[in-house]
Enzyme design. Structure first.
Site, PDB file in Angstrom:
ATOM      1  N   CYS A 243       1.191  -1.113   0.080  1.00  0.00           N
ATOM      2  CA  CYS A 243      -0.115  -0.103   0.053  1.00  0.00           C
ATOM      3  C   CYS A 243       1.394   0.741   0.617  1.00  0.00           C
ATOM      4  O   CYS A 243       1.975   1.388  -0.888  1.00  0.00           O
ATOM      5  CB  CYS A 243      -0.920   0.019   1.157  1.00  0.00           C
ATOM      6  SG  CYS A 243      -1.880   1.110   0.865  1.00  0.00           S
TER       7      CYS A 243
ATOM      8  N   HIS B 100      -3.596  -5.465   1.499  1.00  0.00           N
ATOM      9  CA  HIS B 100      -2.777  -5.591   2.427  1.00  0.00           C
ATOM     10  C   HIS B 100      -2.528  -7.092   2.778  1.00  0.00           C
ATOM     11  O   HIS B 100      -3.664  -8.083   3.350  1.00  0.00           O
ATOM     12  CB  HIS B 100      -3.122  -4.815   3.847  1.00  0.00           C
ATOM     13  CG  HIS B 100      -3.451  -3.565   3.812  1.00  0.00           C
ATOM     14  ND1 HIS B 100      -2.239  -2.792   4.286  1.00  0.00           N
ATOM     15  CD2 HIS B 100      -4.055  -2.453   2.880  1.00  0.00           C
ATOM     16  CE1 HIS B 100      -2.511  -1.099   3.807  1.00  0.00           C
ATOM     17  NE2 HIS B 100      -3.126  -1.509   3.111  1.00  0.00           N
TER      18      HIS B 100
ATOM     19  N   GLU C 231      -0.769  -8.135   5.380  1.00  0.00           N
ATOM     20  CA  GLU C 231      -0.644  -8.366   6.510  1.00  0.00           C
ATOM     21  C   GLU C 231      -2.395  -8.636   7.245  1.00  0.00           C
ATOM     22  O   GLU C 231      -2.517  -9.119   8.043  1.00  0.00           O
ATOM     23  CB  GLU C 231      -0.245  -7.197   7.177  1.00  0.00           C
ATOM     24  CG  GLU C 231      -1.137  -6.288   7.985  1.00  0.00           C
ATOM     25  CD  GLU C 231      -1.091  -5.718   6.182  1.00  0.00           C
ATOM     26  OE1 GLU C 231      -0.252  -5.614   5.069  1.00  0.00           O
ATOM     27  OE2 GLU C 231      -1.314  -3.985   6.945  1.00  0.00           O
TER      28      GLU C 231
END
Lengths: 761, 231
Positions: free
Chosen positions: B89, B206, B208
């Site tokens: 990002c 993302h 994560e």
């Protein structure tokens, strides 16, 4: 250089919003005429916004301790609730209505920033943010401008600051056209031993200002918030502060790191009334605790954004992203070093004293010298009990059309497409709801937002709620329902309701009918909180929500928004709200009398909300909450969703389509519905309280029914989950059928269509 | 055996730094360390992760200031020597601004910040970041950005295609790549690209946030795992 300041007179005091009695009281306190700066200080501290002068007597009737509360309401910047594992939750909701009415983007953004500061000044890291919004009809172009600005403001601030916006509510009613409501809530987590108090104590301890420089923005914001909005309010645009989420992000990280040093003795956010409120409130708490205290500040040391600011302007500035720190003597450099690492300004500007006064020096002169306690709520600030007179709304009862005369399928789809009912996807997709990687389920898949707590099995459930139409129709019942609905939502997710914060949005309290609404809805709220053992940790009052836009002066619907926190002891017991498994039995808890009072359906179909709010039974609600938590603990529920706006039909439709990637259908037959001419409308659309639609494995039915009977909650099986398509029959006939796609279209596209957003771009 | 050190860069305004640390720390044998923007010390990291967020507030243009930070000088040099670098990002935005990747990210097609689950599919599984994925399998990984509309001139896109540098594309639940499945207007539905050498990956989604079932998906785990296995 000596500036000429206006001569302080009664007339000038009145211009500052003080009345004759209040001005007389100031003369008594000081024993002399106040300086111009002192007049400014008194006027903001005694404004409605800071002093709660017209509300505190009523607020004191709320249950404000007990349960797991660590600090009672009003003792600190926000409430603090124990959740075990040496952890506490700090949370609070606050309004930013008037700023958002004139400058929606910055008004909403700084509302979010301000409430987060209240949380992290207690040492807690904000982990979630929620909101509660009210606007006029989306057909009004200015309303669309406000919606767009407010949503972007909330999004841009929270997204950059790095706190997920996980929940909220948004309603559209004509009464909010000139006066939108923007209520923002922050939830933070802190280990017990790291909490910081907003108290100035320890004579000689240095006082520091950290964060942004002080400018002329937001002067008299607190006073602006304490008067009616009018066309002239546009001129108050400069009273609206400007937000900088990046500055606040640095302030957050630096502050939490500074607290780790152990050298922070006290800390308070500079929100409304800036240096004035932080110095006087921190001093007053120190005096209350130790018998002596006070703060002396030298304004020459305050970093200023512009030259030539007067003492009055510096004291009243509401420049954002600033805080006041009391450091432990000899350790100010340790604290300054932490802030320097984060490129945040930290400057010693004064010290803690023992003469019980707030003393302000500027350019070698003492420009203010006021007993700290005389300024604050609970001290010298005025307290009023206003006249309350009931004035029943003159809304007519609905002239009902029999079921046989209506195309009910058509009506059901129309209801599902109402902006108040339809998906708020357009709004919540603009919010980062996942940052911090604790948001357990996507937005809308649980009745309450759920945030897991890393390193534990626990999770927090949270919700904001208020059906203001109910409060308008019946303040007592409406106040109860706002709390009950929050608690029901929390319990649907499997969590136990813990405590509430509230944001009380009302009209002008000097109007007896408004004061009646205020007093009576607070009473209802208090009764519900006692019944549920969910004390009030604090919150905020916003009066003067009345507007002259669109002709005559119109008060908003009384809107006491509730923000509630619940605890899920074991994240494995989480219950979602949408259908999970084809073949599951659909069951309905609760069996109240069904009518259409206060319902969204009645408003669109018959043009009137009716004459009363739905009935509410607090004992039943408590039983229902206990049942839901017990069933979740035994892992017997596959889903649970409360029946609220739009009634049973909308609840079922939402269960079918709210999980966009795993839609399922339902086949429901409602039995024993009597023979009245309106029974279909009542069955489908009544907003009668105390009901939850759940799904269970058919094999669990016996166990679930036994548990419900034990909790004294009526229960019945009403149908089953099917792969696709929706059907509702009443006593085996009059079946309405929908395709899942048809429901989805009505539900998901409506708000965007209604807002005509492309016109704005 | 000593743990492998992985560096997570912290810019002022990074807000996915803790999330990325949390995801990395969940792998055995890997130790995440935070690398401060003002430092020149990579602390012996064997790979660098640039997390999401709003570096320096991103008031000018996402990632435009971060590239001037002392740590980025070291990251760029290390990347030149073959150090694996993963930008997520805002980290992707920083990689583009730093010149480690080609192209630019502009405002989303509808000019709004957009946070939602997206489906993406790996179209090049031979990179060090994607070796544990199957070609064209559908992954559910969320996005959250206002400036994720990937753009590059046609000749650059052609060159990216030619050298297999397009790694992820937005698609639907069945892997179909269409305009409707493009959340932000990115050219060719590009969600992530790698440099020619194959050691620098940038992507908007993302991973994560998709590293635990509890959060809705763990499809992002294999991206980290692919990388860590190479170290």
């Amino acid at each position: 250089m000596k500036q000429t300041e206006p001569e302080v007179t009664l007339a000038l005091a009145k211009e500052h919003g003080l009345n004759e009695d209040e001005y007389g009281k100031i003369l008594d306190i000081l024993g002399r005429t106040p300086t111009f700066t002192e007049l400014g200080i008194f006027s903001v501290m005694w404004s409605e916004h800071c002093s709660y002068k017209n509300s505190i007597a009523v607020l004191k009737t709320l249950p404000r301790d007990g349960g797991a509360l660590l600090t009672g309401a009003g003792e600190e910047n926000a409430g603090l609730v124990d959740i075990g594992d040496n952890l506490a939750v700090a949370f609070k909701i606050e309004s930013h209505n008037h700023p958002s009415a004139v400058e929606p983007y910055q008004g909403a953004a700084t509302g979010v920033g301000g409430i987060h500061r209240d949380i992290f000044t207690m040492g807690a890291r904000p982990v979630a943010s929620l909101n509660s919004l009210r606007f006029g009809s989306p057909k009004d172009p200015r309303v669309r401008y406000l919606v767009d600005g407010v949503v972007r403001g909330i999004g841009d601030y929270g997204n950059s600051f790095g706190v997920p916006t996980v929940g909220g509510e948004i309603y559209f009613e004509d009464c909010y056209t000139g006066n939108p409501l923007v209520n923002a809530m922050s939830v933070g987590l802190v280990e017990h031993h790291k909490t910081v108090s907003a108290t100035a104590e320890g004579e000689g301890n240095p006082v520091l200002i950290v964060g942004s420089s002080t400018g002329r923005d937001g002067i008299h914001g607190a006073t602006f918030a304490s008067e009616d909005l009018s066309e002239a309010s546009e001129d108050k645009r400069p009273s609206v502060q400007v937000g900088d989420p990046f500055a606040e992000k640095l302030l957050l990280e630096a502050t939490l790191e500074a607290i780790e040093t152990g050298f922070v003795a006290g800390l308070q956010d500079m929100g409304a009334a800036g240096i004035t409120s932080s110095t006087s409130e921190m001093s007053a708490r120190g005096i209350e605790k130790n018998g002596t205290g006070g703060i002396m500040i030298d304004l020459d040391l305050v970093p200023a954004r512009e030259e030539g600011m007067s003492a009055y302007e510096i004291m009243l500035s509401e420049s954002q992203e600033r805080m006041l720190i009391v450091a432990k003597k000899g350790h100010e450099e340790d604290i300054i070093a932490v802030y320097r690492k984060w490129d945040v300004q930290a400057v010693t500007v004064g010290r803690v004293t023992s003469d019980n006064n707030v003393k302000i020096q500027y350019r070698g002169e003492l420009v203010a010298d006021i007993p700290a306690e005389s300024l604050v709520l609970g001290g010298g600030a005025p307290v009023y009990i206003r006249e309350a007179v009931e004035s029943k709304p003159d809304t007519p009862a609905a002239e009902m059309t029999p079921d046989s005369g209506l195309n009910l399928k058509d009506r059901a789809i129309a209801l599902l497409s109402r902006p108040n009912i339809a998906s708020k996807r357009w709004v919540y997709r603009q919010y980062d709801s996942m940052v911090q990687t604790n948001t357990v389920t996507p937005v809308g898949h649980t009745d309450a937002a759920v945030i897991r707590i890393k390193g534990t099995k626990k999770a927090l459930a949270m919700k904001t709620d208020c059906n203001s139409r109910y409060v308008y129709l019946n303040p007592l019942a409406g106040g109860k329902i706002a709390v009950a609905e929050c608690a029901r939502n929390i319990a649907c997710s499997g969590a136990r309701p813990l405590a509430i914060t509230n944001c009380l949005n009302f009209g002008n309290p000097y109007k007896p009918e408004v004061y009646f609404q205020f007093k009576t809805s607070v009473q209802g709220m208090g009764e519900a909180c006692r019944a549920f053992n969910t004390p009030v940790t604090g919150g905020n009052v916003s009066f003067y929500n009345e507007s002259t836009h669109g002709g005559g002066r119109a008060a908003i619907y009384p809107t006491p928004t509730i923000g509630m926190i619940g605890l899920l002891e074991d994240i494995d017991n989480l219950v979602g709200s949408t259908f999970t498994t084809s073949g599951d039995a659909i069951i309905l808890f609760g069996d109240p009398d069904l009518n259409l009072e206060g319902s969204e359906y009645q408003v669109i179909q018959y043009g009137t909300p009716g004459t009363d709010a739905p009935d509410i039974n607090l004992d039943h609600e408590k039983n229902l909450q206990d049942l839901l938590v017990a069933l979740a603990g035994k892992k017997l529920l596959h889903s649970a969703h409360d029946v609220s706006d739009g009634g049973l039909f909308v609840a079922l439709a939402e269960k079918a389509i709210m999980n966009e990637t795993a839609r399922l259908g339902f086949d429901v037959d409602l039995e024993d519905c009597g023979a009245g001419p309106y029974r279909m409308q009542q069955q489908l659309f009544s907003e009668a309280q105390g009901r939850v639609v759940a799904t269970i494995a058919p094999a669990s039915a016996k166990a679930v029914i036994a548990e419900a009977v034990a909790c004294n909650v009526p229960v019945r099986v009403i149908g089953k989950v099917v792969p696709q398509g929706a059907a509702i029959a009443v006593d085996g006939h009059d079946t309405l059928r929908f395709s899942t796609a048809e429901l989805s279209r009505a539900y998901y596209d409506a708000l965007e269509n209604e807002l005509h957003l492309n016109e704005l771009l | 055996m000593a743990d492998i050190t992985v560096g997570v860069v912290v810019f002022p305004g990074s807000n996915c730094d803790h999330d990325t640390m949390h995801a990395v720390a969940s792998f055995d044998g890997v130790k995440p360390v935070m690398l401060w923007h003002g430092s020149h010390d990579l602390q012996g990291a064997k790979a660098i992760l640039l997390p999401g967020g709003f570096s320096y507030g991103d008031y000018l243009r996402a990632g435009s200031i971060a590239r001037f930070s002392p740590i980025m000088k070291e990251v760029v040099e290390a990347a030149g020597r073959g150090m694996p670098v993963l930008g997520i990002c805002n980290g992707f935005q920083v990689l583009l601004e730093s010149g480690l990747l080609e192209g630019a990210l502009s405002k989303n097609r509808d000019k709004k910040f957009l946070c939602c689950d997206t489906f993406i599919k790996p179209v090049n599984c031979s990179t060090m970041f994607t070796s544990l994925y199957q070609q064209d399998e559908v992954l559910s990984i969320p996005i959250a950005h206002g400036e994720g509309n990937y753009f590059a001139p046609p000749e650059t896109v052609a060159s990216l295609l030619e050298h297999d540098q397009i790694v992820f594309r937005y698609c639907d639940a069945n892997g179909k790549v269409t305009d409707e499945t493009n959340p932000n207007g990115s050219v060719n539905n590009i969600a992530g690209i790698v440099n020619r050498a194959g050691n620098v990956l940038g992507l908007m989604p993302h991973p994560e946030r998709a590293s635990e079932k509890l959060l809705g998906s763990d499809d992002g785990r294999r991206m980290f795992e692919s990388l860590f296995r190479q170290l």
